[in-house]
Write an enzyme that holds these catalytic residues in place. Structure first.
Site, short mmCIF file in Angstrom:
data_model
loop_
_atom_site.label_atom_id
_atom_site.label_comp_id
_atom_site.label_asym_id
_atom_site.label_seq_id
_atom_site.Cartn_x
_atom_site.Cartn_y
_atom_site.Cartn_z
CG ASP A 73 29.23 -26.20 21.58
OD1 ASP A 73 29.23 -27.14 22.40
OD2 ASP A 73 28.24 -25.92 20.88
CG ASN A 147 31.55 -25.06 14.70
OD1 ASN A 147 30.98 -26.15 14.71
ND2 ASN A 147 31.39 -24.18 15.68
CG ASP A 148 32.13 -21.66 11.04
OD1 ASP A 148 33.19 -21.20 11.48
OD2 ASP A 148 31.03 -21.47 11.59
NE ARG A 175 28.96 -4.91 -4.06
CZ ARG A 175 30.10 -4.40 -3.59
NH1 ARG A 175 31.27 -4.79 -4.11
NH2 ARG A 175 30.10 -3.50 -2.61
CG ASP A 177 27.41 -7.79 5.60
OD1 ASP A 177 27.62 -6.90 4.74
OD2 ASP A 177 26.62 -7.64 6.54
CE1 TYR A 190 27.42 -15.15 11.20
CE2 TYR A 190 29.65 -15.57 10.41
CZ TYR A 190 28.56 -14.72 10.52
OH TYR A 190 28.60 -13.48 9.96
CG LEU A 192 20.70 -22.51 12.95
CD1 LEU A 192 19.93 -23.26 11.88
CD2 LEU A 192 20.67 -23.28 14.27
CB SER A 193 23.00 -17.04 13.34
OG SER A 193 24.27 -16.80 12.76
#
Length: 297
Positions: A73, A147-148, A175, A177, A190, A192-193
């Site tokens: 991908d 994608n993102d 706040r 990550d 990412y 989806l995870s």
């Protein structure tokens, strides 16, 4: 029989020598069908130029009426970012692992390409995002993403604090990550995870997904894709932003990351029997119920 595409470009995972043989087999197949072939220059360098016409991405954008991406991908993402502005459609052949958007298997490319060259294919358009970092009213970084766009912390530091505005209206502060801003295409990456929803590629939406938020009340949300999303870095050490993993590390507290739908889309071509739901079933191991005879639906 006249081909639907007369000049086809081949773009491969150029770091991988194992992809080269498959690419040149595809090139020979195309030439046997009287299709003019361009091989992207980094792809050719990885496997040897042989006697094919080697071209940079600018020339491919100018001359090709179809591009074939062979790899994972990531290869397809890179090709889409480069060629979307030039309206060159893409076909993806999967020589990687997961392959959500490279949907043609490496063992079935001959039949698939023959059918597409005959003009028998399914076509769909995918949304892209533009992202830019604004610092003191100046743009210091910009990127295109299929994608993102991800704003996150360094792996060596703690959480970062972000403030989000949508069309200049305050949405929330969090706040976490990080924060993922994903297209429907990127909703199966990412996002989806991080427990984000799957968006069908034809949904006109953008999904915001917090990454490990401090408060469990910070949940994913789907927004219309015609909004402007502004993410301001309020606090955190070594924050960074990436568009399709193209990372900008020099992100400062006070910077604004401005994300919008791109003014153009990328076009994917598939074999005529392509099904997005079949892709989800295969990649996500969704179980199919046995057929129930006599049950009316």
């Amino acid at each position: 029989m006249k081909n639907a595409f007369e000049r086809v470009a081949l773009i491969g995972r150029w770091q991988s020598e194992e992809v080269a043989e498959a690419l040149f087999a595809i090139a020979a197949f195309l030439r046997a069908r009287d299709v003019s072939v361009l091989v992207e220059e980094r792809t050719a360098a990885a496997g040897g130029t042989r006697d094919f016409d080697v071209a940079d991405i600018e020339r491919i954008g100018d001359e090709a009426d179809l591009a074939i991406a062979l790899g994972g991908d990531g290869t397809m993402l890179g090709a889409a970012r480069e060629l979307a502005r030039r309206e060159v459609p893409l076909v993806g052949i999967n020589a990687g692992r997961l392959g959500f958007i490279t949907d043609i298997g490496l063992g079935s490319w001959r039949q698939a390409l023959a059918t597409i060259l005959e003009g028998n294919f399914a076509s769909e358009e995918r949304t892209l995002l533009t992202a830019r970092v604004v610092r003191d009213q100046e743009i210091v970084w910009s990127e295109l993403a299929l994608n993102d766009v991800v704003v996150n912390r360094s792996s060596r530091t703690g959480m970062i604090e972000l403030q989000v505005h949508v069309d200049d209206l305050y949405m929330y502060s969090q706040r976490a990550d990080g924060l993922i801003i994903a297209t429907p295409t990127g909703s199966t990456a990412y996002a989806l995870s991080a427990n984000g929803p799957i968006l069908h590629p034809q949904v006109q939406g953008i999904v915001l997904v917090p990454v490990a938020p401090q408060s469990l009340s910070n949940r994913p949300i789907v927004l219309p894709d015609d909004v402007t999303i502004t993410v301001r870095v309020i606090d955190g050490r070594e924050p960074r932003v990436a568009g399709d993993m193209q990372v900008f590390n020099d992100l400062h507290v006070g910077d604004d990351i401005v994300v919008q739908r791109a003014p153009f889309r990328t076009r994917f071509l598939h074999p005529p029997d392509y099904s997005y739901f079949a892709t989800l079933r295969g990649k996500l191991n969704w179980h199919e119920l046995p057929s129930l005879r006599g049950v009316q639906r």
